[in-house]
Scaffold this motif. Structure first.
Motif, mmCIF file in Angstrom:
data_model
loop_
_atom_site.group_PDB
_atom_site.id
_atom_site.type_symbol
_atom_site.label_atom_id
_atom_site.label_comp_id
_atom_site.label_asym_id
_atom_site.label_seq_id
_atom_site.Cartn_x
_atom_site.Cartn_y
_atom_site.Cartn_z
ATOM 1 N N ALA A 84 32.116 87.101 31.399
ATOM 2 C CA ALA A 84 33.118 86.801 32.418
ATOM 3 C C ALA A 84 33.939 88.040 32.755
ATOM 4 C CB ALA A 84 34.037 85.675 31.936
ATOM 5 N N ARG A 85 34.285 88.796 31.722
ATOM 6 C CA ARG A 85 35.061 90.019 31.926
ATOM 7 C C ARG A 85 34.300 91.001 32.827
ATOM 8 N NH1 ARG A 85 38.884 91.788 28.561
ATOM 9 N NH2 ARG A 85 37.985 90.605 26.814
ATOM 10 N N ALA A 86 33.031 91.189 32.534
ATOM 11 C CA ALA A 86 32.222 92.141 33.303
ATOM 12 C C ALA A 86 32.103 91.705 34.764
ATOM 13 C CB ALA A 86 30.844 92.289 32.673
ATOM 14 N N ALA A 87 31.866 90.417 34.974
ATOM 15 C CA ALA A 87 31.749 89.914 36.349
ATOM 16 C C ALA A 87 33.083 90.013 37.084
ATOM 17 C CB ALA A 87 31.249 88.469 36.341
ATOM 18 N N ALA B 33 38.005 86.524 31.229
ATOM 19 C CA ALA B 33 37.568 86.392 29.834
ATOM 20 C C ALA B 33 38.335 85.291 29.115
ATOM 21 C CB ALA B 33 37.753 87.721 29.103
ATOM 22 N N ALA B 34 39.649 85.221 29.346
ATOM 23 C CA ALA B 34 40.462 84.176 28.717
ATOM 24 C C ALA B 34 40.019 82.795 29.174
ATOM 25 C CB ALA B 34 41.940 84.393 29.043
ATOM 26 N N ALA B 35 39.675 82.670 30.454
ATOM 27 C CA ALA B 35 39.203 81.381 30.970
ATOM 28 C C ALA B 35 37.875 80.993 30.328
ATOM 29 C CB ALA B 35 39.058 81.448 32.487
ATOM 30 N N ALA B 36 37.022 81.979 30.070
ATOM 31 C CA ALA B 36 35.730 81.683 29.426
ATOM 32 C C ALA B 36 35.926 81.223 27.990
ATOM 33 C CB ALA B 36 34.835 82.918 29.483
ATOM 34 N N ARG B 37 36.980 81.722 27.333
ATOM 35 C CA ARG B 37 37.244 81.303 25.954
ATOM 36 C C ARG B 37 37.769 79.878 25.886
ATOM 37 N NH1 ARG B 37 39.896 86.372 25.776
ATOM 38 N NH2 ARG B 37 38.611 87.986 24.778
ATOM 39 N N LYS B 38 38.592 79.479 26.867
ATOM 40 C CA LYS B 38 39.315 78.211 26.748
ATOM 41 C C LYS B 38 38.992 77.187 27.822
ATOM 42 C CE LYS B 38 43.336 79.891 24.230
ATOM 43 N NZ LYS B 38 44.825 79.844 24.130
ATOM 44 N N LEU C 56 31.459 85.732 41.372
ATOM 45 C CA LEU C 56 32.251 84.519 41.112
ATOM 46 C C LEU C 56 31.383 83.466 40.428
ATOM 47 C CD1 LEU C 56 34.416 84.154 44.357
ATOM 48 C CD2 LEU C 56 35.072 85.128 42.149
ATOM 49 N N THR C 57 30.128 83.377 40.848
ATOM 50 C CA THR C 57 29.198 82.443 40.194
ATOM 51 C C THR C 57 28.954 82.868 38.747
ATOM 52 O OG1 THR C 57 28.100 81.931 42.285
ATOM 53 C CG2 THR C 57 26.882 81.458 40.265
ATOM 54 N N ALA C 58 28.821 84.169 38.513
ATOM 55 C CA ALA C 58 28.599 84.665 37.154
ATOM 56 C C ALA C 58 29.791 84.333 36.251
ATOM 57 C CB ALA C 58 28.364 86.176 37.187
ATOM 58 N N ILE C 59 31.011 84.400 36.801
ATOM 59 C CA ILE C 59 32.189 84.021 36.009
ATOM 60 C C ILE C 59 32.113 82.539 35.651
ATOM 61 C CG2 ILE C 59 34.694 83.722 36.045
ATOM 62 C CD1 ILE C 59 34.828 86.212 37.866
ATOM 63 N N ALA C 60 31.760 81.700 36.626
ATOM 64 C CA ALA C 60 31.669 80.258 36.372
ATOM 65 C C ALA C 60 30.615 79.952 35.313
ATOM 66 C CB ALA C 60 31.354 79.523 37.676
ATOM 67 N N VAL C 61 29.514 80.650 35.377
ATOM 68 C CA VAL C 61 28.453 80.452 34.379
ATOM 69 C C VAL C 61 28.955 80.863 33.000
ATOM 70 C CG1 VAL C 61 26.187 81.283 33.612
ATOM 71 C CG2 VAL C 61 26.558 80.699 36.020
ATOM 72 N N ALA C 62 29.688 81.978 32.939
ATOM 73 C CA ALA C 62 30.220 82.448 31.658
ATOM 74 C C ALA C 62 31.266 81.493 31.105
ATOM 75 C CB ALA C 62 30.815 83.845 31.830
ATOM 76 N N VAL C 63 32.049 80.897 32.000
ATOM 77 C CA VAL C 63 33.028 79.892 31.562
ATOM 78 C C VAL C 63 32.309 78.689 30.963
ATOM 79 C CG1 VAL C 63 34.740 78.214 32.391
ATOM 80 C CG2 VAL C 63 34.862 80.599 33.155
ATOM 81 N N ARG C 64 31.244 78.249 31.617
ATOM 82 C CA ARG C 64 30.511 77.076 31.135
ATOM 83 C C ARG C 64 29.865 77.337 29.775
ATOM 84 N NH1 ARG C 64 29.249 72.641 33.646
ATOM 85 N NH2 ARG C 64 29.653 73.509 35.724
ATOM 86 N N SER C 65 29.382 78.560 29.578
ATOM 87 C CA SER C 65 28.677 78.874 28.326
ATOM 88 C C SER C 65 29.586 79.496 27.271
ATOM 89 C CB SER C 65 27.502 79.813 28.624
ATOM 90 O OG SER C 65 27.960 81.002 29.240
#
Length: 248
Positions: A219-222, A121-126, A204-213
Motif C-alpha cells: 500500500a505504501r509503494a502504491a 500503509a496504516a489503512a492496510a494494517r487496520k 488506487l486499485t493496488a492500494i485497495a488490494v493491499a488493504v484487503r490482503s
C-alpha cells in the motif's frame, strides 16, 4: 493606532472578519512578531465593530498561535513559524494581491508526498475487508464517471478520506484535515492540474488490494507512486504560474 491601516468590516460574521484581517496582517509581516496589538477599545473603534467581536477574534488568534495575551490584557504578536500550527496553511496559500505563494504550495506537496504513503500503509494494517469494499465501490464510481473530471476529483478526495479515517492515526487525520482545507481553496484550479492523478486508478486499485490482503508495504509503494504523479504535475504547473507573475 496610526501606524497600521485597518478597514471597517462588514457586520456579518464580525469576529471572523476581524480575525481574518488581523491574521492576514500578522502572516504578511505587517504586524511583526513582538509588536503589541492595539487595545480592544481602539480596534473596536477603528474596525467599526463591538468589543465582543474583537475579543472573540483575539481569542482565536491566541488559539492559532498568532498572539499571546500578556498580563494586563495586552496582546503581543508571536512568530507564527515558531508558535503556529497546520491550521494556518489556508491563510498562507495566496498572497493578499492574489499571487500564489509557491513556497507554501511546494511545502504542502512535500508534506503530502511524505504522509500519503504512510496513510495508505496504516489503512492496510487496520482497514480490513470493510474498508477494501468501500474503496472498491469508489473505484467503480470513478470508472463509471471517467468523463467527469470534477466527479473524479471528489471521488479521489473521498478515497483518501476513507484511508485516513480508518487508519487509526489521529495525527495523520488532523494533518489531512488541514491540507484538505487548503486544497479546497484552489479546488477549481487543481482539477485540471491534477487530472492525471485523479485518473490513476491502477495505483488506487493496488492500494485497495493491499488493504484487503493486509499488506502495508504494498500500500505504501502504491501510495507513493500515486501522489508522485500529482506532485510532478503540480510542480510543472507551478513553474508556469510563477513565470506568469504567480497569479492563479
Amino acid at each position: 493606532m496610526t501606524r497600521h491601516a485597518f478597514s471597517a468590516v462588514h457586520k456579518a460574521s464580525l469576529s471572523d472578519s476581524v480575525y481574518r484581517q488581523l491574521a492576514d496582517k500578522i502572516l504578511s509581516g505587517e504586524l511583526p512578531a513582538g509588536e503589541a496589538l492595539p487595545a480592544e477599545r481602539e480596534l473596536s473603534e477603528v474596525l467599526g465593530v463591538n468589543r465582543g467581536a474583537v475579543r472573540e477574534a483575539i481569542k482565536r488568534l491566541q488559539q492559532a498561535g498568532l498572539v499571546a495575551v500578556r498580563q494586563g490584557g495586552n496582546s503581543v504578536v508571536l512568530d507564527f513559524q515558531t508558535e503556529g500550527g497546520l491550521e494556518l496553511l489556508p491563510n498562507l496559500l495566496v498572497h493578499k494581491d492574489g499571487r500564489l505563494n509557491g513556497t507554501v504550495v511546494r511545502s504542502i506537496m512535500a508534506m503530502r508526498s511524505s504522509l500519503a504513503p504512510d496513510i495508505a500503509a496504516a489503512a492496510a494494517r487496520k482497514g480490513g475487508q470493510r474498508l477494501a469494499d468501500e474503496l472498491d465501490t469508489l473505484l467503480a464510481r470513478m470508472r463509471a464517471d471517467a468523463r467527469d473530471l470534477r466527479a473524479l476529483q471528489q471521488y479521489a478526495l473521498d478515497y483518501w478520506k476513507k484511508l485516513v479515517e480508518r487508519g487509526g492515526n489521529i495525527a495523520f487525520r488532523l494533518a489531512f484535515n488541514s491540507m484538505t482545507k487548503t486544497y479546497t481553496q484552489v479546488w477549481d484550479v487543481l482539477s485540471g492540474v491534477l487530472e492525471a492523478e485523479f485518473r490513476d486508478l491502477d495505483n488506487l486499485t493496488a492500494i485497495a488490494v493491499a488493504v484487503r490482503s493486509g499488506e502495508p508495504e504494498a500500500a505504501r509503494a502504491a501510495g507513493h507512486r500515486h501522489v508522485e504523479i500529482g506532485r510532478q504535475a503540480l510542480e510543472r504547473a507551478l513553474d508556469a504560474v510563477e513565470r506568469n507573475g504567480g497569479r492563479l
